[in-house]
Design a protein around this motif. Structure first.
Motif, short mmCIF file in Angstrom:
data_model
loop_
_atom_site.label_atom_id
_atom_site.label_comp_id
_atom_site.label_asym_id
_atom_site.label_seq_id
_atom_site.Cartn_x
_atom_site.Cartn_y
_atom_site.Cartn_z
N LEU A 1 0.85 -1.19 0.00
CA LEU A 1 0.00 0.00 0.00
C LEU A 1 0.88 1.24 0.00
N ILE A 2 0.57 2.18 -0.91
CA ILE A 2 1.29 3.45 -0.95
C ILE A 2 0.27 4.57 -0.78
N ILE A 3 0.53 5.48 0.15
CA ILE A 3 -0.33 6.63 0.38
C ILE A 3 0.45 7.87 -0.04
N ILE A 4 -0.11 8.66 -0.96
CA ILE A 4 0.65 9.77 -1.55
C ILE A 4 -0.14 11.06 -1.50
N GLY A 5 0.46 12.09 -0.89
CA GLY A 5 -0.06 13.44 -1.02
C GLY A 5 -1.42 13.67 -0.40
N THR A 6 -1.64 13.13 0.78
CA THR A 6 -2.91 13.35 1.46
C THR A 6 -2.68 13.72 2.91
N SER A 7 -3.49 14.64 3.40
CA SER A 7 -3.39 15.07 4.79
C SER A 7 -4.00 14.06 5.74
N LEU A 8 -4.69 13.05 5.19
CA LEU A 8 -5.39 12.04 5.99
C LEU A 8 -6.42 12.69 6.92
N GLN A 9 -7.03 13.77 6.42
CA GLN A 9 -8.06 14.47 7.19
C GLN A 9 -9.44 14.34 6.57
N VAL A 10 -9.50 13.86 5.34
CA VAL A 10 -10.79 13.75 4.66
C VAL A 10 -11.34 12.34 4.84
N TYR A 11 -12.40 12.25 5.59
CA TYR A 11 -13.03 10.95 5.83
C TYR A 11 -14.26 10.83 4.94
N GLY B 1 5.29 13.99 -4.01
CA GLY B 1 4.92 12.74 -4.64
C GLY B 1 5.96 12.24 -5.61
N SER B 2 6.50 13.15 -6.41
CA SER B 2 7.50 12.76 -7.41
C SER B 2 8.77 12.23 -6.75
N GLU B 3 9.30 12.99 -5.78
CA GLU B 3 10.53 12.56 -5.12
C GLU B 3 10.30 11.30 -4.31
N GLY B 4 9.18 11.24 -3.63
CA GLY B 4 8.88 10.06 -2.83
C GLY B 4 8.73 8.81 -3.67
N MET B 5 8.07 8.94 -4.81
CA MET B 5 7.84 7.78 -5.66
C MET B 5 9.14 7.28 -6.31
N LYS B 6 10.10 8.17 -6.52
CA LYS B 6 11.41 7.72 -7.02
C LYS B 6 12.06 6.80 -6.00
N LYS B 7 11.95 7.16 -4.72
CA LYS B 7 12.53 6.33 -3.66
C LYS B 7 11.78 5.00 -3.53
N VAL B 8 10.46 5.08 -3.58
CA VAL B 8 9.66 3.87 -3.43
C VAL B 8 9.90 2.92 -4.62
N GLN B 9 10.02 3.48 -5.81
CA GLN B 9 10.25 2.66 -7.00
C GLN B 9 11.52 1.82 -6.84
N LYS B 10 12.56 2.41 -6.28
CA LYS B 10 13.80 1.67 -6.05
C LYS B 10 13.59 0.58 -5.00
N ASP B 11 12.86 0.92 -3.96
CA ASP B 11 12.59 -0.03 -2.87
C ASP B 11 11.77 -1.22 -3.36
#
Length: 231
Positions: free
Chosen positions: A166-176, A215-225
Motif C-alpha cells: 500500500l502506498i499513500i501519496i499526497g494526502t493530509s489524511l483528514q478527509v473521511y 509525490g514525485s521525489e517520494g515515488m522515485k525512492k519507493v520505486q527503487k525499494d
C-alpha cells in the motif's frame, strides 16, 4: 502472478502539476469558500456560480500534465497489479497511463443528472444552467460534495483488503471516509506514506515507511525499494 500494489492518492500528487488544493488555503478553493462551491446547499443557492467554478477547473485541467509521481505509478504496472484509489477529481492518473483508477470523489470531466445518479455523461466543455438530461433535469458536476455519500467507498475497501503493498501519496489524511481506508489493509503488508508534511499515524501494525517528500521525489525512492518486492 504479479503482486497487487494499491496507491491511495490525494491532492498533493496533483499539486505538483499546478492544480491547487483548498486545504492549503484556510478553506478557500481558488478564492471561493468551499461551502459555496462544493456542497449541495451551495449548488441549490447559486447554481450558476457553482457551474462556472467547475467550468474554470475543467478549463484549467486541459492545461496541466501528469508529473513524475503519476508517471512512476503508471510504469509500475509493468511489474505489479496496480490499483489507484484517488481522492482527486482530475484525470492525471489516466493521462499518465494508469489503467485501473477509482475516483472516490467523482470526476471533473463527467457530469450527471441532478435527479438520476446513474445518468452520467463524459463532459469536456463548459456545463451551463439549462443543460439537461434526457428527461429535462438539470445536469451537475459529477463530484461528491461535502455532505454527500461516497458511493465508491465499499469498492475501495475491497481493493485495499487485497493489497500486497500500500502506498499513500499526497494526502493530509483528514478527509473521511477516505482517510480510514488504510485501516483495512492486511497488517502484514508494507505501507509507504509520502507527503511533504506527513500526518501522524497511530496504531497501525504494519511496517510503515514515512517519506517526507513530494509525490514525485517520494515515488522515485519507493520505486527503487519495490525492486526487491517484485515476484
Amino acid at each position: 502472478m504479479k503482486k497487487k500494489l494499491v496507491a491511495l492518492t490525494g491532492a498533493g500528487i496533483s499539486a505538483e502539476s499546478g492544480i491547487q488544493t483548498f486545504r492549503d488555503a484556510d478553506g478557500l478553493w481558488e478564492g471561493h469558500n468551499v461551502m459555496d462551491v462544493a456542497t449541495p446547499e451551495g449548488f441549490h443557492k447559486n447554481p450558476e456560480l457553482v457551474l462556472d467554478f467547475y467550468n474554470q477547473r475543467r478549463q484549467q485541467l486541459q492545461q496541466v500534465n501528469p508529473n513524475r509521481g503519476h508517471l512512476i505509478l503508471a510504469e509500475l504496472e509493468d511489474d505489479f497489479d496496480v490499483h489507484i484509489i484517488t481522492q482527486n477529481v482530475d484525470n492525471l492518473h489516466e493521462k499518465a497511463g494508469s489503467s485501473k483508477v477509482l475516483h472516490l470523489h467523482g470526476e471533473l470531466l463527467k457530469v450527471r443528472s441532478t435527479k438520476n445518479y446513474n445518468y452520467i455523461l463524459d463532459w469536456h466543455t463548459d456545463l451551463n444552467f439549462g443543460d439537461v438530461d434526457n428527461k429535462g433535469n438539470q445536469l451537475r458536476p459529477h463530484i461528491v460534495w461535502f455532505g454527500e455519500e461516497v458511493p465508491a467507498l465499499e469498492y475501495a475497501v475491497a481493493i485495499v483488503e487485497k493489497a500486497d503493498i500500500l502506498i499513500i501519496i499526497g494526502t493530509s489524511l483528514q478527509v473521511y471516509p477516505a482517510a480510514s481506508l488504510m485501516n483495512f489493509a492486511n497488517p502484514d503488508i508494507p505501507i509507504y506514506y509520502i507527503d511533504p508534511k506527513p500526518a501522524q499515524i497511530y496504531d497501525l501494525p504494519n511496517d510503515l515507511k514515512i517519506i517526507a517528500a513530494t509525490g514525485s521525489e517520494g515515488m522515485k525512492k519507493v520505486q527503487k525499494d519495490l525492486e526487491k518486492l517484485k515476484e
